[in-house]
Motif scaffolding. Structure first.
Motif, PDB file in Angstrom:
ATOM      1  N   LEU A  77      42.507 115.057 -40.403  1.00 21.26           N
ATOM      2  CA  LEU A  77      42.145 116.097 -41.372  1.00 21.26           C
ATOM      3  C   LEU A  77      40.933 116.883 -40.910  1.00 21.26           C
ATOM      4  CD1 LEU A  77      42.721 114.275 -44.756  1.00 21.26           C
ATOM      5  CD2 LEU A  77      44.139 115.995 -43.661  1.00 21.26           C
ATOM      6  N   GLU A  78      39.963 116.187 -40.317  1.00 20.78           N
ATOM      7  CA  GLU A  78      38.781 116.907 -39.841  1.00 20.78           C
ATOM      8  C   GLU A  78      39.144 117.846 -38.696  1.00 20.78           C
ATOM      9  OE1 GLU A  78      35.267 113.722 -41.010  1.00 20.78           O
ATOM     10  OE2 GLU A  78      35.858 114.014 -38.907  1.00 20.78           O
ATOM     11  N   GLY A  79      40.010 117.376 -37.806  1.00 24.03           N
ATOM     12  CA  GLY A  79      40.445 118.254 -36.721  1.00 24.03           C
ATOM     13  C   GLY A  79      41.185 119.464 -37.248  1.00 24.03           C
ATOM     14  N   LEU A  80      42.016 119.220 -38.253  1.00 23.71           N
ATOM     15  CA  LEU A  80      42.751 120.343 -38.843  1.00 23.71           C
ATOM     16  C   LEU A  80      41.798 121.313 -39.531  1.00 23.71           C
ATOM     17  CD1 LEU A  80      45.585 121.486 -39.413  1.00 23.71           C
ATOM     18  CD2 LEU A  80      45.562 120.209 -41.554  1.00 23.71           C
ATOM     19  N   ALA A  81      40.825 120.761 -40.251  1.00 19.72           N
ATOM     20  CA  ALA A  81      39.856 121.632 -40.926  1.00 19.72           C
ATOM     21  C   ALA A  81      39.051 122.425 -39.918  1.00 19.72           C
ATOM     22  CB  ALA A  81      38.928 120.798 -41.802  1.00 19.72           C
ATOM     23  N   LEU A  82      38.663 121.774 -38.822  1.00 21.14           N
ATOM     24  CA  LEU A  82      37.886 122.476 -37.805  1.00 21.14           C
ATOM     25  C   LEU A  82      38.721 123.550 -37.119  1.00 21.14           C
ATOM     26  CD1 LEU A  82      35.117 122.493 -36.444  1.00 21.14           C
ATOM     27  CD2 LEU A  82      36.037 120.941 -34.732  1.00 21.14           C
ATOM     28  N   LYS A  83      39.976 123.227 -36.913  1.00 22.32           N
ATOM     29  CA  LYS A  83      40.834 124.191 -36.226  1.00 22.32           C
ATOM     30  C   LYS A  83      41.158 125.386 -37.108  1.00 22.32           C
ATOM     31  CE  LYS A  83      45.253 124.375 -33.752  1.00 22.32           C
ATOM     32  NZ  LYS A  83      46.488 123.632 -33.429  1.00 22.32           N
ATOM     33  N   LYS A  84      41.355 125.122 -38.384  1.00 19.19           N
ATOM     34  CA  LYS A  84      41.783 126.195 -39.266  1.00 19.19           C
ATOM     35  C   LYS A  84      40.623 126.923 -39.935  1.00 19.19           C
ATOM     36  CE  LYS A  84      45.978 125.349 -38.346  1.00 19.19           C
ATOM     37  NZ  LYS A  84      46.701 126.281 -37.474  1.00 19.19           N
ATOM     38  N   ALA A  85      39.586 126.190 -40.297  1.00 22.88           N
ATOM     39  CA  ALA A  85      38.474 126.830 -41.009  1.00 22.88           C
ATOM     40  C   ALA A  85      37.322 127.180 -40.087  1.00 22.88           C
ATOM     41  CB  ALA A  85      37.974 125.907 -42.123  1.00 22.88           C
ATOM     42  N   GLY A  86      37.291 126.595 -38.889  1.00 25.44           N
ATOM     43  CA  GLY A  86      36.247 126.943 -37.944  1.00 25.44           C
ATOM     44  C   GLY A  86      34.862 126.636 -38.475  1.00 25.44           C
ATOM     45  N   PRO A  87      34.001 127.655 -38.519  1.00 27.76           N
ATOM     46  CA  PRO A  87      32.625 127.409 -38.973  1.00 27.76           C
ATOM     47  C   PRO A  87      32.537 126.966 -40.424  1.00 27.76           C
ATOM     48  CG  PRO A  87      32.824 129.525 -37.872  1.00 27.76           C
ATOM     49  CD  PRO A  87      34.206 129.037 -38.084  1.00 27.76           C
ATOM     50  N   ASP A  88      33.575 127.243 -41.193  1.00 25.71           N
ATOM     51  CA  ASP A  88      33.535 126.847 -42.603  1.00 25.71           C
ATOM     52  C   ASP A  88      33.938 125.395 -42.822  1.00 25.71           C
ATOM     53  OD1 ASP A  88      32.848 129.430 -43.144  1.00 25.71           O
ATOM     54  OD2 ASP A  88      34.898 130.074 -43.580  1.00 25.71           O
ATOM     55  N   ALA A  89      34.342 124.703 -41.748  1.00 29.41           N
ATOM     56  CA  ALA A  89      34.897 123.361 -41.926  1.00 29.41           C
ATOM     57  C   ALA A  89      33.872 122.410 -42.547  1.00 29.41           C
ATOM     58  CB  ALA A  89      35.384 122.816 -40.581  1.00 29.41           C
ATOM     59  N   ALA A  90      32.651 122.441 -42.023  1.00 34.97           N
ATOM     60  CA  ALA A  90      31.636 121.525 -42.566  1.00 34.97           C
ATOM     61  C   ALA A  90      31.359 121.825 -44.034  1.00 34.97           C
ATOM     62  CB  ALA A  90      30.352 121.629 -41.750  1.00 34.97           C
ATOM     63  N   GLY A  91      31.336 123.118 -44.368  1.00 42.68           N
ATOM     64  CA  GLY A  91      31.118 123.481 -45.761  1.00 42.68           C
ATOM     65  C   GLY A  91      32.252 123.029 -46.658  1.00 42.68           C
ATOM     66  N   LEU A  92      33.457 123.114 -46.145  1.00 47.14           N
ATOM     67  CA  LEU A  92      34.602 122.639 -46.931  1.00 47.14           C
ATOM     68  C   LEU A  92      34.526 121.132 -47.145  1.00 47.14           C
ATOM     69  CD1 LEU A  92      37.519 124.706 -45.335  1.00 47.14           C
ATOM     70  CD2 LEU A  92      36.585 124.934 -47.635  1.00 47.14           C
ATOM     71  N   VAL A  93      34.172 120.418 -46.071  1.00 48.87           N
ATOM     72  CA  VAL A  93      34.033 118.962 -46.213  1.00 48.87           C
ATOM     73  C   VAL A  93      32.924 118.638 -47.203  1.00 48.87           C
ATOM     74  CG1 VAL A  93      33.436 116.854 -44.984  1.00 48.87           C
ATOM     75  CG2 VAL A  93      34.970 118.489 -43.920  1.00 48.87           C
ATOM     76  N   GLU A  94      31.836 119.368 -47.106  1.00 40.77           N
ATOM     77  CA  GLU A  94      30.711 119.125 -48.018  1.00 40.77           C
ATOM     78  C   GLU A  94      31.115 119.436 -49.463  1.00 40.77           C
ATOM     79  OE1 GLU A  94      27.845 117.852 -47.252  1.00 40.77           O
ATOM     80  OE2 GLU A  94      26.892 118.048 -49.218  1.00 40.77           O
ATOM     81  N   SER A  95      31.914 120.464 -49.632  1.00 39.48           N
ATOM     82  CA  SER A  95      32.334 120.811 -50.993  1.00 39.48           C
ATOM     83  C   SER A  95      33.235 119.746 -51.597  1.00 39.48           C
ATOM     84  CB  SER A  95      33.065 122.153 -50.981  1.00 39.48           C
ATOM     85  OG  SER A  95      32.222 123.171 -50.485  1.00 39.48           O
ATOM     86  N   CYS A  96      34.108 119.203 -50.759  1.00 39.44           N
ATOM     87  CA  CYS A  96      35.029 118.172 -51.269  1.00 39.44           C
ATOM     88  C   CYS A  96      34.333 116.833 -51.415  1.00 39.44           C
ATOM     89  CB  CYS A  96      36.223 118.041 -50.330  1.00 39.44           C
ATOM     90  SG  CYS A  96      37.249 119.506 -50.232  1.00 39.44           S
ATOM     91  N   PHE A  97      33.496 116.491 -50.456  1.00 39.93           N
ATOM     92  CA  PHE A  97      32.824 115.190 -50.463  1.00 39.93           C
ATOM     93  C   PHE A  97      31.332 115.427 -50.229  1.00 39.93           C
ATOM     94  CE2 PHE A  97      37.070 114.712 -48.657  1.00 39.93           C
ATOM     95  CZ  PHE A  97      37.635 113.871 -49.593  1.00 39.93           C
ATOM     96  N   PRO A  98      30.564 115.588 -51.294  1.00 37.73           N
ATOM     97  CA  PRO A  98      29.132 115.868 -51.135  1.00 37.73           C
ATOM     98  C   PRO A  98      28.442 114.806 -50.280  1.00 37.73           C
ATOM     99  CG  PRO A  98      29.788 116.167 -53.413  1.00 37.73           C
ATOM    100  CD  PRO A  98      30.970 115.570 -52.701  1.00 37.73           C
ATOM    101  N   GLY A  99      27.703 115.295 -49.299  1.00 39.06           N
ATOM    102  CA  GLY A  99      26.993 114.400 -48.406  1.00 39.06           C
ATOM    103  C   GLY A  99      27.735 114.112 -47.116  1.00 39.06           C
TER     104      GLY A  99
END
Lengths: 199, 84
Positions: A72-94
């Motif tokens: 999932l992280e690879g997919l998020a990084l591939k699809k969201a690029g720079p926004d991936a960390a922010g998306l992860v942070e939004s879904c799972f704070p911290g």
């Protein structure tokens, strides 16, 4: 026999009797303790037997979950690029910062929030709307370009061949069978056993 | 004659001390027994509680299936969504 000698003999007899009575009672109690410890040993042996496979099973579960997380992280990084960390942070704070550490990046994590405009735009574009905007330049993406982003050429709103007309998206194989356009499922399929996109 | 009476006194004192010490040992041994019995009960209960551990194997299978489905879903998303 003198009185003193008789008393001495009596006292010695009492001492021997006291030793015998108390020691026999102590032996009986020690026997009970031994029996109780045997029961304890049986219970502990059962516990050890039952918990023996737990470590292996939990390790296997953890490996599977880590593979899913990496996927999932690879997919998020591939699809969201720079926004991936922010998306992860939004879904799972911290978790955004840990995500950055896992992919070898540094920087502040910008929380996307509940609404991801670019994601909504991508979905709209897949439904026939305008092309989605470029990902926001989050500080976390500044240091290095990800390997995943460098490997495949970015596609601007690709129109999958399996997408049926009318702006409707269907992932079912039957929806594409009419036109005979096979989906690129194999090349695009992510495998949990494969390497992570940034590795 | 005097030494005999001294010996009587010594024996009396010895008997008292011996009785006290042996009584203490017996009391300590008797106090261990219920504790060991309680531990045995707890061990048996703990062992019974661990009967559900075997369900972890089923959980492992379910998790593998879920992750496999997740991989398929991610592959579909990889095809459907454009790269960043």
């Amino acid at each position: 026999m003198e009185l003193a000698v008789a008393i001495i003999i009596l006292l010695i007899t009492l001492i021997v009797l006291a030793l015998a009575v108390y020691l026999i009672a102590t032996i009986v109690e020690l026997g009970k303790i031994n029996a109780g410890l045997s029961q304890v040993l049986d219970g502990v042996s059962e516990i050890a037997t039952k918990t023996a496979p737990v470590n292996g099973v939990l390790d296997a579960i953890n490996r599977t979950l880590v593979a899913g997380r990496d996927l999932l992280e690879g997919l998020a990084l591939k699809k969201a690029g720079p926004d991936a960390a922010g998306l992860v942070e939004s879904c799972f704070p911290g978790e955004g910062q840990r995500f950055l550490q896992r992919i070898g990046r540094h920087g502040a994590v910008v929380t996307i929030g509940e609404d991801y405009d670019r994601g909504a735009a991508i979905l709209n574009s897949l439904l026939g709307g305008p092309a989605p905007p470029a990902p926001s330049a989050a500080p976390a993406a500044a240091p290095a370009a990800p390997a995943a982003a460098a490997a495949p050429a970015p596609q601007s709103a690709p129109a999958p061949s399996w997408r049926s007309g009318g702006g409707r998206i269907s992932l079912r194989p039957s929806s594409r069978g009419a036109k005979g356009s096979a989906p690129p499922s194999v090349p695009g399929r992510l495998s949990a056993k494969g390497s992570r996109p940034w590795e | 004659m005097l030494i005999l009476w001294v010996m009587v006194i010594v024996l009396i004192v010895t008997l008292v001390i011996l009785a006290v010490l042996l009584k203490g040992i017996l009391g300590a041994a008797r106090s261990i027994t219920p504790t060991v019995t309680a531990i045995a009960g707890v061990a048996a209960a703990g062992s019974k509680d661990l009967d559900a551990v075997i369900a972890l194997v089923t959980t492992q299978n379910y998790i593998s299936q879920v992750v496999a489905g997740l991989a398929n879903y991610g592959g579909s998303l990889d095809v459907a969504l454009p790269d960043a």
